[in-house]
Scaffold this motif. Structure first.
Motif, PDB file in Angstrom:
ATOM      1  N   GLY A  41      -8.973   3.324   0.591  1.00 45.14           N
ATOM      2  CA  GLY A  41      -8.967   1.889   0.838  1.00 45.14           C
ATOM      3  C   GLY A  41      -9.838   1.074  -0.092  1.00 45.14           C
ATOM      4  O   GLY A  41      -9.730  -0.154  -0.131  1.00 45.14           O
ATOM      5  N   LEU A  42     -10.700   1.748  -0.851  1.00 42.87           N
ATOM      6  CA  LEU A  42     -11.605   1.026  -1.757  1.00 42.87           C
ATOM      7  C   LEU A  42     -11.250   1.236  -3.222  1.00 42.87           C
ATOM      8  O   LEU A  42     -11.757   0.545  -4.101  1.00 42.87           O
ATOM      9  CB  LEU A  42     -13.047   1.469  -1.524  1.00 42.87           C
ATOM     10  CG  LEU A  42     -13.615   1.163  -0.143  1.00 42.87           C
ATOM     11  CD1 LEU A  42     -15.029   1.728  -0.015  1.00 42.87           C
ATOM     12  CD2 LEU A  42     -13.629  -0.343   0.120  1.00 42.87           C
TER      13      LEU A  42
ATOM     14  N   GLY B  57      -6.887  -1.497  -9.267  1.00 42.41           N
ATOM     15  CA  GLY B  57      -6.418  -1.864  -7.953  1.00 42.41           C
ATOM     16  C   GLY B  57      -6.677  -0.721  -6.983  1.00 42.41           C
ATOM     17  O   GLY B  57      -7.097   0.364  -7.377  1.00 42.41           O
ATOM     18  N   THR B  58      -6.414  -0.950  -5.710  1.00 39.81           N
ATOM     19  CA  THR B  58      -6.675   0.078  -4.697  1.00 39.81           C
ATOM     20  C   THR B  58      -5.589   1.144  -4.652  1.00 39.81           C
ATOM     21  O   THR B  58      -5.795   2.198  -4.076  1.00 39.81           O
ATOM     22  CB  THR B  58      -6.828  -0.541  -3.300  1.00 39.81           C
ATOM     23  OG1 THR B  58      -5.678  -1.329  -3.020  1.00 39.81           O
ATOM     24  CG2 THR B  58      -8.069  -1.414  -3.239  1.00 39.81           C
ATOM     25  N   GLY B  59      -4.445   0.897  -5.261  1.00 38.42           N
ATOM     26  CA  GLY B  59      -3.406   1.910  -5.343  1.00 38.42           C
ATOM     27  C   GLY B  59      -2.263   1.707  -4.381  1.00 38.42           C
ATOM     28  O   GLY B  59      -2.419   1.132  -3.305  1.00 38.42           O
ATOM     29  N   THR B  60      -1.090   2.155  -4.776  1.00 37.94           N
ATOM     30  CA  THR B  60       0.100   2.202  -3.930  1.00 37.94           C
ATOM     31  C   THR B  60       0.583   3.629  -3.858  1.00 37.94           C
ATOM     32  O   THR B  60       0.718   4.293  -4.890  1.00 37.94           O
ATOM     33  CB  THR B  60       1.233   1.318  -4.505  1.00 37.94           C
ATOM     34  OG1 THR B  60       0.875  -0.039  -4.403  1.00 37.94           O
ATOM     35  CG2 THR B  60       2.529   1.554  -3.761  1.00 37.94           C
TER      36      THR B  60
ATOM     37  N   SER C  42       6.189  11.390  -6.558  1.00 40.52           N
ATOM     38  CA  SER C  42       5.348  11.104  -5.388  1.00 40.52           C
ATOM     39  C   SER C  42       3.884  11.190  -5.787  1.00 40.52           C
ATOM     40  O   SER C  42       3.415  12.221  -6.271  1.00 40.52           O
ATOM     41  CB  SER C  42       5.641  12.102  -4.268  1.00 40.52           C
ATOM     42  OG  SER C  42       6.944  11.927  -3.765  1.00 40.52           O
ATOM     43  N   ALA C  43       3.179  10.099  -5.595  1.00 43.16           N
ATOM     44  CA  ALA C  43       1.776  10.015  -6.020  1.00 43.16           C
ATOM     45  C   ALA C  43       1.251   8.646  -5.630  1.00 43.16           C
ATOM     46  O   ALA C  43       1.976   7.812  -5.094  1.00 43.16           O
ATOM     47  CB  ALA C  43       1.660  10.203  -7.532  1.00 43.16           C
ATOM     48  N   VAL C  44      -0.013   8.426  -5.931  1.00 44.04           N
ATOM     49  CA  VAL C  44      -0.591   7.089  -5.821  1.00 44.04           C
ATOM     50  C   VAL C  44      -0.603   6.479  -7.211  1.00 44.04           C
ATOM     51  O   VAL C  44      -0.997   7.130  -8.181  1.00 44.04           O
ATOM     52  CB  VAL C  44      -2.017   7.143  -5.241  1.00 44.04           C
ATOM     53  CG1 VAL C  44      -2.643   5.748  -5.232  1.00 44.04           C
ATOM     54  CG2 VAL C  44      -1.986   7.715  -3.831  1.00 44.04           C
TER      55      VAL C  44
ATOM     56  N   PRO D 208       0.796  -1.216   0.000  1.00 35.30           N
ATOM     57  CA  PRO D 208       0.000   0.000   0.000  1.00 35.30           C
ATOM     58  C   PRO D 208       0.833   1.273   0.000  1.00 35.30           C
ATOM     59  O   PRO D 208       0.403   2.278  -0.517  1.00 35.30           O
ATOM     60  CB  PRO D 208      -0.804  -0.127   1.288  1.00 35.30           C
ATOM     61  CG  PRO D 208      -0.030  -1.042   2.165  1.00 35.30           C
ATOM     62  CD  PRO D 208       0.674  -1.976   1.267  1.00 35.30           C
ATOM     63  N   THR D 209       2.025   1.275   0.622  1.00 34.69           N
ATOM     64  CA  THR D 209       2.882   2.457   0.685  1.00 34.69           C
ATOM     65  C   THR D 209       4.318   2.047   0.413  1.00 34.69           C
ATOM     66  O   THR D 209       4.791   1.056   0.935  1.00 34.69           O
ATOM     67  CB  THR D 209       2.794   3.130   2.072  1.00 34.69           C
ATOM     68  OG1 THR D 209       1.437   3.439   2.354  1.00 34.69           O
ATOM     69  CG2 THR D 209       3.617   4.396   2.095  1.00 34.69           C
ATOM     70  N   LEU D 210       4.996   2.845  -0.406  1.00 34.84           N
ATOM     71  CA  LEU D 210       6.381   2.597  -0.742  1.00 34.84           C
ATOM     72  C   LEU D 210       7.178   3.879  -0.569  1.00 34.84           C
ATOM     73  O   LEU D 210       6.838   4.896  -1.168  1.00 34.84           O
ATOM     74  CB  LEU D 210       6.489   2.103  -2.187  1.00 34.84           C
ATOM     75  CG  LEU D 210       7.883   1.835  -2.734  1.00 34.84           C
ATOM     76  CD1 LEU D 210       8.528   0.677  -1.987  1.00 34.84           C
ATOM     77  CD2 LEU D 210       7.832   1.547  -4.231  1.00 34.84           C
ATOM     78  N   SER D 211       8.215   3.833   0.269  1.00 34.89           N
ATOM     79  CA  SER D 211       9.101   4.992   0.461  1.00 34.89           C
ATOM     80  C   SER D 211      10.426   4.715  -0.219  1.00 34.89           C
ATOM     81  O   SER D 211      11.042   3.675  -0.002  1.00 34.89           O
ATOM     82  CB  SER D 211       9.314   5.255   1.947  1.00 34.89           C
ATOM     83  OG  SER D 211       8.102   5.613   2.561  1.00 34.89           O
ATOM     84  N   VAL D 212      10.866   5.676  -1.032  1.00 37.62           N
ATOM     85  CA  VAL D 212      12.079   5.499  -1.828  1.00 37.62           C
ATOM     86  C   VAL D 212      12.931   6.747  -1.739  1.00 37.62           C
ATOM     87  O   VAL D 212      12.414   7.876  -1.751  1.00 37.62           O
ATOM     88  CB  VAL D 212      11.705   5.233  -3.310  1.00 37.62           C
ATOM     89  CG1 VAL D 212      12.938   5.147  -4.179  1.00 37.62           C
ATOM     90  CG2 VAL D 212      10.890   3.958  -3.432  1.00 37.62           C
TER      91      VAL D 212
END
Lengths: 112, 116
Positions: free
Chosen positions: B40-41, A103-106, A85-87, A9-13
Motif C-alpha cells: 500500500g505504500l 506509484g504504489t503499483g497495480t 501476472s505481476a505488479v 489497484p487491481t486489474l483482472s484480464v
C-alpha cells in the motif's frame, strides 16, 4: 508535493485480451517516465520508458502512451499471457539526479 | 547480463540488533539506491549515492545509515533494528549517463527482513 499515482489497484484480464494499466502524475516538469514489472518474490524489472517529447512508444507486446495535457501515462499489454501476472509500477524522473518517484503499483491478474 | 546482487533473500533479526544489508552491482554504475517496499505504500527511498564515499538522504532515512566505500558496493545499516523496520528492502543502481538505453534502474531481487 509531487506524486505519481495509479487509478486501479487491481486489474483482472482474460488471457488473450489486451490490458491497459493507467497512471496519473502531477509534476509537469517530469521529463522521463518508466514502467516496471515486479513478479512475486522478485525485484522490479524495467519494461519500457518514454521521454516527455514523445506521445507513444512501442516495445514487444507493450505500448506506453503519454498524454502531457492531462498528465496521464498508460501501459498497454497486447494478448495478455499468464506470465504477465505481476505488479506494475509507473515512475517519473524530474531534475538531473535520477531520483525516481514510484506509484504504489497495480496488480495485474490474468485469468486462464 | 547486468546484475544487482543482494546478499540475503530472507533475514530474521531481533529488536536492537545491528543489521547489515549488502548490495553489489557489476555494471560500473555510479548511482546506487536503497528502497523499502511495503504493501500500500509502494517503494520509498531510504538513501542513495552518486559516487564512492558519497551519500544522500532519501525520503525516509531515520533509523538507517549507509556506506559506499567501493563503487560496486552499497551497504544499508540498521543501527538498532526495530519491528517497524520489518519490510522488503530493494537495492538498485543506474548510470549517470542520461538519455541512454535503459536510463532507469536495475533492481536486485530484494531482501525480506523480519525484526522480531
Amino acid at each position: 508535493g509531487e506524486s505519481v499515482g495509479l487509478h486501479l489497484p487491481t486489474l483482472s484480464v482474460q488471457e488473450g485480451d489486451n490490458s491497459i494499466i493507467n497512471c496519473a502524475y502531477s509534476n509537469s516538469a517530469s521529463d522521463y517516465f518508466i514502467w516496471y514489472k515486479q513478479e512475486s518474490g522478485k525485484g522490479p524489472q524495467f519494461i519500457i520508458d518514454i521521454r516527455s517529447n514523445m506521445d507513444k512508444r512501442q516495445g514487444q507486446r507493450v505500448t506506453v502512451l503519454l498524454n502531457k495535457t492531462v498528465k496521464h501515462l498508460s501501459l498497454q499489454i497486447a494478448a495478455t499471457q499468464p506470465g504477465d501476472s505481476a505488479v506494475y509500477f509507473c515512475a517519473e524522473l524530474s531534475g538531473g539526479y535520477q531520483k525516481v518517484t514510484f506509484g504504489t503499483g497495480t496488480k495485474l491478474q490474468v485469468i486462464p | 547480463d547486468v546484475k544487482v546482487t543482494q546478499s540475503s533473500r530472507y533475514l530474521v533479526k531481533r529488536t536492537g540488533e545491528k543489521v547489515f544489508l549488502e548490495c553489489v552491482q557489476d555494471m560500473d554504475h555510479e548511482n546506487m539506491f536503497w528502497y523499502r517496499q511495503d504493501p500500500g505504500l509502494g517503494l520509498r527511498l531510504i538513501y542513495f549515492s552518486y559516487d564512492v564515499k558519497m551519500k544522500e538522504k532519501g525520503d525516509i532515512p531515520e533509523g538507517y545509515s549507509v556506506s559506499r566505500e567501493k563503487k560496486e558496493r552499497f551497504s544499508l545499516i540498521l543501527e538498532s533494528a526495530s519491528t517497524n523496520q520489518t519490510s522488503m528492502y530493494l537495492c538498485a543502481s543506474s548510470s549517470h549517463a542520461p538519455l541512454t538505453a535503459n536510463y532507469g534502474y536495475t533492481f536486485g531481487s530484494g531482501t525480506r527482513l523480519t525484526v522480531v
